[in-house]
Design a protein around this motif. Structure first.
Motif, PDB file in Angstrom:
ATOM      1  N   ASP A 124       4.319  16.917 -26.286  1.00  0.00           N
ATOM      2  CA  ASP A 124       3.053  17.060 -25.554  1.00  0.00           C
ATOM      3  C   ASP A 124       2.337  18.346 -25.960  1.00  0.00           C
ATOM      4  O   ASP A 124       1.126  18.347 -26.208  1.00  0.00           O
ATOM      5  CB  ASP A 124       3.316  17.079 -24.039  1.00  0.00           C
ATOM      6  N   GLN A 125       3.094  19.446 -26.024  1.00  0.00           N
ATOM      7  CA  GLN A 125       2.509  20.736 -26.391  1.00  0.00           C
ATOM      8  C   GLN A 125       1.984  20.717 -27.823  1.00  0.00           C
ATOM      9  O   GLN A 125       0.890  21.199 -28.109  1.00  0.00           O
ATOM     10  CB  GLN A 125       3.551  21.846 -26.234  1.00  0.00           C
ATOM     11  N   LYS A 161      -1.185  18.573 -28.069  1.00  0.00           N
ATOM     12  CA  LYS A 161      -2.336  19.268 -27.466  1.00  0.00           C
ATOM     13  C   LYS A 161      -2.846  20.369 -28.388  1.00  0.00           C
ATOM     14  O   LYS A 161      -4.059  20.520 -28.578  1.00  0.00           O
ATOM     15  CB  LYS A 161      -1.936  19.856 -26.112  1.00  0.00           C
ATOM     16  N   GLU A 162      -1.923  21.123 -28.977  1.00  0.00           N
ATOM     17  CA  GLU A 162      -2.343  22.221 -29.844  1.00  0.00           C
ATOM     18  C   GLU A 162      -2.988  21.708 -31.127  1.00  0.00           C
ATOM     19  O   GLU A 162      -3.970  22.263 -31.605  1.00  0.00           O
ATOM     20  CB  GLU A 162      -1.147  23.121 -30.169  1.00  0.00           C
ATOM     21  N   GLN A 164      -4.578  18.836 -31.463  1.00  0.00           N
ATOM     22  CA  GLN A 164      -5.886  18.291 -31.093  1.00  0.00           C
ATOM     23  C   GLN A 164      -6.906  19.410 -30.873  1.00  0.00           C
ATOM     24  O   GLN A 164      -8.041  19.328 -31.351  1.00  0.00           O
ATOM     25  CB  GLN A 164      -5.765  17.434 -29.845  1.00  0.00           C
ATOM     26  N   ASN A 165      -6.497  20.475 -30.170  1.00  0.00           N
ATOM     27  CA  ASN A 165      -7.412  21.590 -29.923  1.00  0.00           C
ATOM     28  C   ASN A 165      -7.783  22.298 -31.219  1.00  0.00           C
ATOM     29  O   ASN A 165      -8.938  22.715 -31.408  1.00  0.00           O
ATOM     30  CB  ASN A 165      -6.771  22.594 -28.954  1.00  0.00           C
TER      31      ASN A 165
END
Length: 206
Positions: free
Chosen positions: A154-155, A158-159, A161-162
């Motif tokens: 998940d982390q 998210k990173e 994608q950001n």
């Protein structure tokens, strides 16, 4: 010629000789052809996945590997083994240009991933991946990981994608903290993680 190009050439040349016969019989013969060139079944599978419809797009079928490395071949959208992009790539391998081309490689869990002009890895905006769709695919692999690794996935997602959504150029090594996680899970998540890492490398290089 880079090692990744050599095994790709073996696969593409064999499949081109059966280009209109897209079936499991030919696919099984591919492993015998690879063995005669010194490649294991696992090496052939990984190279095939990297070139299939969902990744580099050099091959029209899609090969899906489970956590145990077992493959399922999806030929439903394929009327030939090689895509036009794959045929162009093979032609470039057989008739290399003399000028030096830009390339970069990195290693995860002993697997060398090369990106660059020779590898036809979609460095033009016209061939950029759909980041949101690819992130969704990546997250769909959570069920294949250990509970501890699911949170890290998940982390990581998210990173990534950001970072890709940012207008700023990604810094090299920005995701180095996930190195151990990628080493541990690469054999499982590589079909969906590799295109995202290629996209990150593309934006870092250019």
């Amino acid at each position: 010629m880079k090692p990744s190009d050599k095994i790709n050439k073996v696969i593409l040349e064999f499949l081109k000789s059966y280009n209109d016969e897209v079936n499991l019989v030919v696919f099984k013969k591919l492993f015998h052809a690879g063995a005669s060139e010194g490649y294991s079944n696992s090496q052939i599978e990984k190279a095939f996945v990297a070139m299939d419809r969902e990744n580099a797009g050099l091959l029209q079928p899609e090969l899906m590997l489970d956590a145990q490395g077992n493959g399922t071949l999806n030929t439903s959208l394929a009327d030939s083994w090689l895509s036009m992009k794959g045929e162009d790539y093979l032609d470039n391998l057989n008739h290399p240009k003399e000028e030096e081309t830009l390339s970069q490689s990195f290693t995860i869990n002993g697997n060398n991933i090369s990106i660059g002009n020779n590898n036809q890895n979609s460095f033009s905006d016209n061939h950029s991946i759909n980041v949101t769709a690819q992130i969704d695919k990546l997250l769909s692999y959570k069920s294949k990981l250990d509970p501890a690794d699911q949170a890290t996935l998940d982390q990581f997602a998210k990173e990534v994608q950001n970072t890709l959504a940012s207008q700023d150029k990604p810094k090299q090594g920005a995701l180095s903290k996930f190195g151990n996680f990628l080493d541990k899970t690469w054999n499982t998540i590589s079909p969906v993680a590799a295109p995202l890492l290629v996209e990150l490398a593309k934006r870092t290089l250019f």
